[in-house]
Each structure stands twice: as structure tokens, then as C-alpha cells.
Motif scaffolding. Sequence first.
Motif, PDB file in Angstrom:
ATOM      1  N   VAL A   1      39.978  10.381  65.889  1.00 55.56           N
ATOM      2  CA  VAL A   1      38.982  10.710  64.869  1.00 55.56           C
ATOM      3  C   VAL A   1      38.569  12.175  64.934  1.00 55.56           C
ATOM      4  O   VAL A   1      37.838  12.664  64.074  1.00 55.56           O
ATOM      5  CB  VAL A   1      37.736   9.806  64.963  1.00 55.56           C
ATOM      6  N   ASN A   2      39.037  12.897  65.936  1.00 52.41           N
ATOM      7  CA  ASN A   2      38.719  14.323  66.071  1.00 52.41           C
ATOM      8  C   ASN A   2      39.896  14.998  66.771  1.00 52.41           C
ATOM      9  O   ASN A   2      39.835  15.355  67.941  1.00 52.41           O
ATOM     10  CB  ASN A   2      37.427  14.512  66.874  1.00 52.41           C
ATOM     11  N   LEU A   3      40.969  15.196  66.034  1.00 49.54           N
ATOM     12  CA  LEU A   3      42.208  15.708  66.617  1.00 49.54           C
ATOM     13  C   LEU A   3      42.060  17.154  67.078  1.00 49.54           C
ATOM     14  O   LEU A   3      41.510  17.989  66.345  1.00 49.54           O
ATOM     15  CB  LEU A   3      43.348  15.606  65.599  1.00 49.54           C
ATOM     16  N   PRO A   4      42.584  17.496  68.260  1.00 45.62           N
ATOM     17  CA  PRO A   4      42.467  18.858  68.799  1.00 45.62           C
ATOM     18  C   PRO A   4      43.603  19.772  68.320  1.00 45.62           C
ATOM     19  O   PRO A   4      44.212  20.490  69.128  1.00 45.62           O
ATOM     20  CB  PRO A   4      42.540  18.619  70.309  1.00 45.62           C
ATOM     21  N   TYR A   5      43.899  19.730  67.032  1.00 46.63           N
ATOM     22  CA  TYR A   5      44.985  20.532  66.480  1.00 46.63           C
ATOM     23  C   TYR A   5      44.483  21.310  65.272  1.00 46.63           C
ATOM     24  O   TYR A   5      43.553  20.882  64.576  1.00 46.63           O
ATOM     25  CB  TYR A   5      46.164  19.637  66.064  1.00 46.63           C
TER      26      TYR A   5
END
Length: 241
Positions: free
Chosen positions: A125-129
Motif C-alpha cells: 500500500v506504500n511502495l518504496p519505488y
Amino acid sequence: MGLDADDANHGKTRDTEAREIASRPREEAREAYNRLSRIYDFLTSGAEERIRNQGIDLLNPSRGEFILEMGCGTGKGLLRIAEGTGKEGHVSGIDISEGMIEIASGRISRSGLSEYISVTRGDAVNLPYDNESFDAVFMSFTLELFSEEDMAKVIGECRRVLKPGGRIGVVSMSKKGEETLMRKAYLWAHIRFPKYVDCRPIYAEKTISDSGFGIIHSRLERIYGLPVEIVTGVKRELGKE
């Protein structure tokens, strides 16, 4: 024969209950998959692996592409995707469970493909990309683990990290098809034992289409008598569909 009012209300209650169970805290899900990580390949080999590979093949990974697998588990799917992207591309995997990531890392290292496949522990839900980082995203038996609210966030994150015209591939348990005894039994187990039977059937194609993707492929398969959707879509520019 149509449902009477009591049957209809009972069906709504079961659907609502299943949705609520699917929204269990993600920390609880992380702990559950950490416990399962050592035996996960044993539990999912065979039919589930076959269906996942069908989804990857329909996504059609191509040479030089950058592809993300969400809920990558023990990394088998990452290696399958890398067969298509080759050494010219890169495959990224993300999973909420550090146990899964540990096993995936070992599998990648043994394959000799560490330069071309990377894994990260993180939350879908909070992609680090960065925005528009990937040509395609893929997930298998992952989307249906989220509540309806979080499912929308996950798909939104897919849109964010996909390049214009990027593709999405989803393999998911499905609410399509006729009501069968097996499906009723599975829902019963899901409601009563959500820590062990945590996937719930969803309308995968509709969810993806409603989120701004044009549908490329949609296929209904079965696993252990339960319907499974394999869907691929292409990112459309919102407001110009």
C-alpha cells in the motif's frame, strides 16, 4: 429460483463478514507468513504454481523490461519473470514478510541472478519505488488478501509506479462462476479460520478495469475446484479512456 429476503440478507452478511476478516492488521499477516515461510513452497507447489506461471506467461515479460512482483513470496515467480526480461532488464520483488524475503534472497543467490533480481521487505500500500519505474507489475494470490479500501490503494500504487502504457498482471481467487459446494466450503473456512485460509474471492477483472486499466486478457481457471481469475491490463491515462 430467486433468493428470498432472508437468503439475500444472509448472503450479504457472509460477504460483509468475509470482507471484514480480509482486513486483518498487516502486522498479523506479516507474522503469519513468517511462520509459513519455511514450508510455503511445499504448501503451494503444484496447482498454485501452475496458475501463477500462466499469469506470468500472459503478462509476457520481455527482454530489457523492468518488472515488479508484489507479494513475491519465496521468489519462484521472480525467477520465472527473469527468464523473460533477461540480463538486459531487472526484476524487483517486494513482500511484507522478512521470512519470505530471506528465502527468496537465498534462491536468487543460488541461481546466480542477484545482479538482475532484487528483493525488498515492504508494504504494497506504500511502495518504496519512484513514479513510472516499471514496465509491468505482477501479483499472484496477493490482491485478495487486502480489504476493499486497501485494495484500492494497492492498485493505485501499481498505477503510480507503472510507466505510461505499462502492464499489470493479477492472479486471484474469483467470485465469478457458479456457486459450488467447494466454494461454499472454502468461504466457511475463510470466515472461521482466516489465519490459515486468508484469501477471499474477488472480482479481479472488474477491480482492475474500474481502476483505470484496459483489459488485455481475462481467463477463468480452477484450482482445487475453486475459480481463479488470470487478468492482464494496460495502464490508461485517467480522463482519456
